[in-house]
Design a protein around this motif. Structure first.
Motif, PDB file in Angstrom:
ATOM      1  N   ALA A 151      -3.481  -0.760  36.505  1.00  0.00           N
ATOM      2  CA  ALA A 151      -4.656  -0.751  37.382  1.00  0.00           C
ATOM      3  C   ALA A 151      -5.338   0.613  37.405  1.00  0.00           C
ATOM      4  N   LEU A 152      -4.582   1.671  37.087  1.00  0.00           N
ATOM      5  CA  LEU A 152      -5.138   3.026  37.049  1.00  0.00           C
ATOM      6  C   LEU A 152      -5.620   3.417  35.654  1.00  0.00           C
ATOM      7  N   GLY A 153      -5.587   2.451  34.728  1.00  0.00           N
ATOM      8  CA  GLY A 153      -6.167   2.681  33.419  1.00  0.00           C
ATOM      9  C   GLY A 153      -5.202   3.005  32.303  1.00  0.00           C
ATOM     10  N   VAL A 154      -3.887   2.959  32.541  1.00  0.00           N
ATOM     11  CA  VAL A 154      -2.905   3.240  31.493  1.00  0.00           C
ATOM     12  C   VAL A 154      -2.634   1.955  30.716  1.00  0.00           C
ATOM     13  N   GLY A 155      -2.642   2.057  29.392  1.00  0.00           N
ATOM     14  CA  GLY A 155      -2.441   0.869  28.573  1.00  0.00           C
ATOM     15  C   GLY A 155      -1.544   1.116  27.386  1.00  0.00           C
ATOM     16  N   ARG A 156      -1.476   0.118  26.515  1.00  0.00           N
ATOM     17  CA  ARG A 156      -0.607   0.152  25.340  1.00  0.00           C
ATOM     18  C   ARG A 156      -0.939   1.359  24.463  1.00  0.00           C
ATOM     19  N   GLY A 157       0.102   2.101  24.078  1.00  0.00           N
ATOM     20  CA  GLY A 157      -0.051   3.241  23.195  1.00  0.00           C
ATOM     21  C   GLY A 157      -0.368   4.551  23.896  1.00  0.00           C
ATOM     22  N   ASP A 158      -0.742   4.499  25.184  1.00  0.00           N
ATOM     23  CA  ASP A 158      -1.057   5.732  25.906  1.00  0.00           C
ATOM     24  C   ASP A 158       0.208   6.571  26.081  1.00  0.00           C
ATOM     25  N   ARG A 159       0.059   7.882  25.947  1.00  0.00           N
ATOM     26  CA  ARG A 159       1.193   8.796  26.118  1.00  0.00           C
ATOM     27  C   ARG A 159       1.212   9.329  27.541  1.00  0.00           C
ATOM     28  N   VAL A 160       2.343   9.155  28.202  1.00  0.00           N
ATOM     29  CA  VAL A 160       2.496   9.526  29.612  1.00  0.00           C
ATOM     30  C   VAL A 160       3.691  10.469  29.740  1.00  0.00           C
ATOM     31  N   ALA A 161       3.442  11.708  30.162  1.00  0.00           N
ATOM     32  CA  ALA A 161       4.532  12.661  30.356  1.00  0.00           C
ATOM     33  C   ALA A 161       5.372  12.251  31.560  1.00  0.00           C
ATOM     34  N   VAL A 162       6.683  12.350  31.429  1.00  0.00           N
ATOM     35  CA  VAL A 162       7.601  12.096  32.541  1.00  0.00           C
ATOM     36  C   VAL A 162       8.379  13.396  32.750  1.00  0.00           C
ATOM     37  N   ALA A 163       8.040  14.104  33.829  1.00  0.00           N
ATOM     38  CA  ALA A 163       8.634  15.421  34.117  1.00  0.00           C
ATOM     39  C   ALA A 163       9.432  15.325  35.403  1.00  0.00           C
ATOM     40  N   LEU A 164      10.632  14.783  35.298  1.00  0.00           N
ATOM     41  CA  LEU A 164      11.455  14.494  36.470  1.00  0.00           C
ATOM     42  C   LEU A 164      12.926  14.786  36.192  1.00  0.00           C
ATOM     43  N   PRO A 165      13.677  15.150  37.221  1.00  0.00           N
ATOM     44  CA  PRO A 165      15.139  15.182  37.085  1.00  0.00           C
ATOM     45  C   PRO A 165      15.674  13.758  37.147  1.00  0.00           C
ATOM     46  N   ALA A 203       8.891  12.842  27.001  1.00  0.00           N
ATOM     47  CA  ALA A 203       9.945  13.510  27.773  1.00  0.00           C
ATOM     48  C   ALA A 203       9.570  14.965  28.018  1.00  0.00           C
ATOM     49  N   CYS A 204       9.589  15.360  29.279  1.00  0.00           N
ATOM     50  CA  CYS A 204       9.129  16.693  29.654  1.00  0.00           C
ATOM     51  C   CYS A 204      10.152  17.335  30.581  1.00  0.00           C
ATOM     52  N   ASN A 205      10.702  18.446  30.170  1.00  0.00           N
ATOM     53  CA  ASN A 205      11.648  19.192  30.988  1.00  0.00           C
ATOM     54  C   ASN A 205      10.903  19.808  32.179  1.00  0.00           C
ATOM     55  N   PRO A 206      11.295  19.509  33.411  1.00  0.00           N
ATOM     56  CA  PRO A 206      10.599  20.091  34.568  1.00  0.00           C
ATOM     57  C   PRO A 206      10.638  21.617  34.612  1.00  0.00           C
ATOM     58  N   LEU A 207      11.536  22.229  33.834  1.00  0.00           N
ATOM     59  CA  LEU A 207      11.636  23.683  33.814  1.00  0.00           C
ATOM     60  C   LEU A 207      10.734  24.326  32.764  1.00  0.00           C
ATOM     61  N   TYR A 208       9.985  23.520  32.031  1.00  0.00           N
ATOM     62  CA  TYR A 208       9.070  24.085  31.043  1.00  0.00           C
ATOM     63  C   TYR A 208       8.083  25.042  31.708  1.00  0.00           C
ATOM     64  N   THR A 209       7.681  26.057  30.959  1.00  0.00           N
ATOM     65  CA  THR A 209       6.616  26.949  31.433  1.00  0.00           C
ATOM     66  C   THR A 209       5.268  26.245  31.271  1.00  0.00           C
ATOM     67  N   ASP A 210       4.248  26.787  31.898  1.00  0.00           N
ATOM     68  CA  ASP A 210       2.911  26.210  31.764  1.00  0.00           C
ATOM     69  C   ASP A 210       2.468  26.197  30.304  1.00  0.00           C
ATOM     70  N   ALA A 211       2.772  27.274  29.576  1.00  0.00           N
ATOM     71  CA  ALA A 211       2.372  27.358  28.173  1.00  0.00           C
ATOM     72  C   ALA A 211       3.067  26.287  27.337  1.00  0.00           C
ATOM     73  N   GLU A 212       4.361  26.033  27.611  1.00  0.00           N
ATOM     74  CA  GLU A 212       5.084  25.002  26.879  1.00  0.00           C
ATOM     75  C   GLU A 212       4.510  23.626  27.177  1.00  0.00           C
ATOM     76  N   MET A 213       4.231  23.359  28.450  1.00  0.00           N
ATOM     77  CA  MET A 213       3.643  22.066  28.804  1.00  0.00           C
ATOM     78  C   MET A 213       2.281  21.882  28.145  1.00  0.00           C
ATOM     79  N   GLU A 214       1.473  22.923  28.167  1.00  0.00           N
ATOM     80  CA  GLU A 214       0.145  22.825  27.559  1.00  0.00           C
ATOM     81  C   GLU A 214       0.262  22.490  26.074  1.00  0.00           C
ATOM     82  N   HIS A 215       1.145  23.182  25.371  1.00  0.00           N
ATOM     83  CA  HIS A 215       1.341  22.926  23.941  1.00  0.00           C
ATOM     84  C   HIS A 215       1.771  21.482  23.700  1.00  0.00           C
ATOM     85  N   GLN A 216       2.715  21.012  24.476  1.00  0.00           N
ATOM     86  CA  GLN A 216       3.263  19.680  24.254  1.00  0.00           C
ATOM     87  C   GLN A 216       2.292  18.586  24.680  1.00  0.00           C
ATOM     88  N   PHE A 217       1.558  18.806  25.768  1.00  0.00           N
ATOM     89  CA  PHE A 217       0.562  17.826  26.193  1.00  0.00           C
ATOM     90  C   PHE A 217      -0.537  17.690  25.149  1.00  0.00           C
TER      91      PHE A 217
END
Length: 560
Positions: A67-81, A102-116
């Motif tokens: 309902a929020l617009g996510v569909g087949r093939g969309d990449r969704v980061a999961v940053a949770l313990p 898969a996203c490590n919640p301890l990633y730095t902002d730069a690491e998240m930006e690169h991976q996103f």
């Protein structure tokens, strides 16, 4: 597959090759919801969530995200313990045909930006503490939707009431921004449960990132075939447990491939209860083992060492634990003996990598144990050791060579990195960069990573061998050897050492210890005593971080 020397180590109950069923993990969850609806799928700090409830929540989360617009093939980061939202999010996204990143919640902002950017992440499901940082990434990435999870969402009463309300108010001001939704509202507002077609066997199921220990992190393409095949193989490996009710300590983070395969998916395919551990610390882990009595306890060696150092360990009755399995680093012989003596449970060492869905080899379950070995290749899995220079010639038994493997758990390559994919996957074999020896029984003994090898005066030195010798010293709790610059030898060996509490040792004493057990050119020339060693989120010692620090101090650059 053809008969291999390691197949004779298999129990009669485990075939060399399984006829794998093309069934995806969300389909397996739906089966368990019908087969054992009232059995616990998750246990979180005293909160019980059954398979029937998990299946329902996953369906509603899928519908809410659609309902929020996510569909087949969309990449969704999961940053949770390891919380219930983590499990619900994975299975809900799979229902949609979306791809968790898969996203490590301890990633730095730069690491998240690169991976996103690399994965093309358009939405994220994250812990509330991360949400302000992720909102700031919207201007730099394609992130448009953020689903915020509060740590107390699934806590039972009275623990839920102990959560500081003030902390929640700190983030409430974000909750009405465009593209920002609380996790529980996504489920509550869902128009029923999603009923679309399941993902296809060859669709992407996950993009985890390599830990960055060998350079810039790469997104690994794990398919639904990979994810399902490896846990079908594990079910056959644990031949006497798979058909029984059971539970597993969810201490490996699910955002790491070990937790994804060894905890999340292994529990679901077997219908076991996943005892979620949000923060994998030794004291917490031991408390939860004692309280919830899991059948299986997976962990890295450093966590086992920490658990056994707890005062409660010596007096605890852990005879209910049927097995331990360990990976990421060698499990010391003393640790193996102590765990076996304390519990009677089987000890299983494993070897694998993100690109193999965590597993390539394992100690034969209920079979022969060779301390120092990571076991034998799993069913449906082929392994060869090749010359490190030409990458093709198979080395003789007992000689070191680079590990290459193939099997249904082998990833499809690296996301948006065709050159790196072509370098790693050659003629259907994945070349790991790890060096090992294989004995006449097919047991694999890891020597080291090719990139970690120290070249001193023309000699190849594998630091893992030095670590193991130092670890045997009674005063040493942990050790990590690295190559540091040397004007004469090119590189020389330096050892970072953590001592056991209350014990002492000198560099001279350790030098004598090593020289009695190692060829002289392998013995460390330098020692540094430290309070702790840098570790990854799962407790793996980060050798590269120590080595890079030493080279940076010298102002020189390593040519490997």
């Amino acid at each position: 597959m053809e008969q291999r020397i390691w197949h004779k180590q298999y129990r009669p109950e485990t075939p060399a090759e399984l006829d794998l069923e093309p069934v995806t993990m969300p389909e397996l969850l739906a089966r368990q919801a019908k087969r054992i609806p009232k059995s616990d799928a998750m246990l979180y700090m005293g909160k019980h969530i059954t398979y029937e409830e998990l299946d329902y929540l996953a369906g509603r989360f899928a519908a809410g995200m659609a309902a929020l617009g996510v569909g087949r093939g969309d990449r969704v980061a999961v940053a949770l313990p390891n919380t219930p939202q983590t499990v619900i999010a994975h299975f809900g996204l799979w229902r949609l045909g979306a791809v968790p990143v898969a996203c490590n919640p301890l990633y730095t902002d730069a690491e998240m930006e690169h991976q996103f950017k690399l994965a093309g992440v358009g939405a994220a499901v994250a812990l509330d503490l991360l949400c302000p940082r992720l909102l700031a990434l919207r201007a730099k990435t394609d992130l448009r939707l953020l689903v915020c999870c509060h740590i107390n969402d699934y806590l039972p009463f009275p623990l839920r009431q102990l959560y500081p309300l003030l902390k929640r108010q700190m983030y409430r001001r974000y909750e009405r921004q465009a593209g920002y939704w609380p996790f529980m509202e996504v489920i509550a507002n869902a128009p029923g449960a999603h009923t679309g077609p399941p993902p296809k066997w060859d669709d992407l199921a996950l993009i985890p990132f390599t830990g960055g220990t060998t350079g810039v992190s790469k997104g690994v393409m794990i398919t639904h075939a990979n994810a399902s095949s490896i846990v079908q193989i594990l079910r056959a490996w644990f031949f006497d447990l798979a058909s029984q009710p059971g539970s597993e300590l969810g201490v490996f983070p699910i955002f790491h491939i070990s937790g994804f395969t060894g905890v999340l998916n292994t529990c679901v395919i077997n219908g076991w209860s996943n005892i979620l551990v949000p923060k994998p610390e030794p004291a917490t882990a031991l408390q939860m083992i004692i309280k919830y009595r899991p059948d299986l306890v997976p962990a890295v060696p450093t966590l086992y060492v920490g658990i056994m150092a707890q005062p409660e360990f010596a007096k605890a009755d852990l005879s209910f634990v049927k097995g331990f399995f360990s990976g990421a680093a060698p499990l010391a012989v003393d640790t193996i003996h102590d765990l076996k003596a304390a519990t009677g449970g089987d000890i299983m060492e494993v070897y694998g990598m993100t690109e193999s869905c965590a597993l390539i080899t394992a100690t034969p379950w209920r079979g022969k144990l060779k301390p120092g070995s990571v076991g034998v290749p799993l069913p449906n899995t082929d392994v060869k050791l090749v010359d490190m220079e030409d990458g093709k010639t198979i080395v003789p038994v007992g000689e070191p060579g680079e590990i290459a493997f193939r099997g249904p758990q082998m990833c499809a390559g690296y996301y948006n990195m065709p050159a790196e994919t072509a370098h790693a996957i050659r003629d259907g074999w994945f070349h790991t960069g790890d060096v090992a020896k294989m004995d006449e029984d097919g047991f694999l003994f890891i020597v080291d990573r090719t990139k970690d090898m120290i070249v001193a005066s023309g000699f190849n030195i594998y630091p893992r061998e030095i670590d193991e010798v130092l670890f045997e010293h009674p005063a040493v709790l942990e050790a990590c050897a690295v190559g540091v610059p040397d004007d004469y030898r090119g590189e020389t060996v330096k050892a970072f050492v953590v001592l056991n509490r209350g014990m002492k040792a000198t560099p001279e004493e350790l030098d004598q210890w090593c020289r009695q057990r190692l060829t002289p050119y392998k013995a460390p020339k330098l020692y540094e005593f430290v309070e702790s060693l840098p570790k990854s989120a799962v407790g793996k010692i980060l050798r590269r971080e120590l080595r890079d620090r030493e080279w940076a101090k010298s102002g020189r650059q390593r040519n490997v």
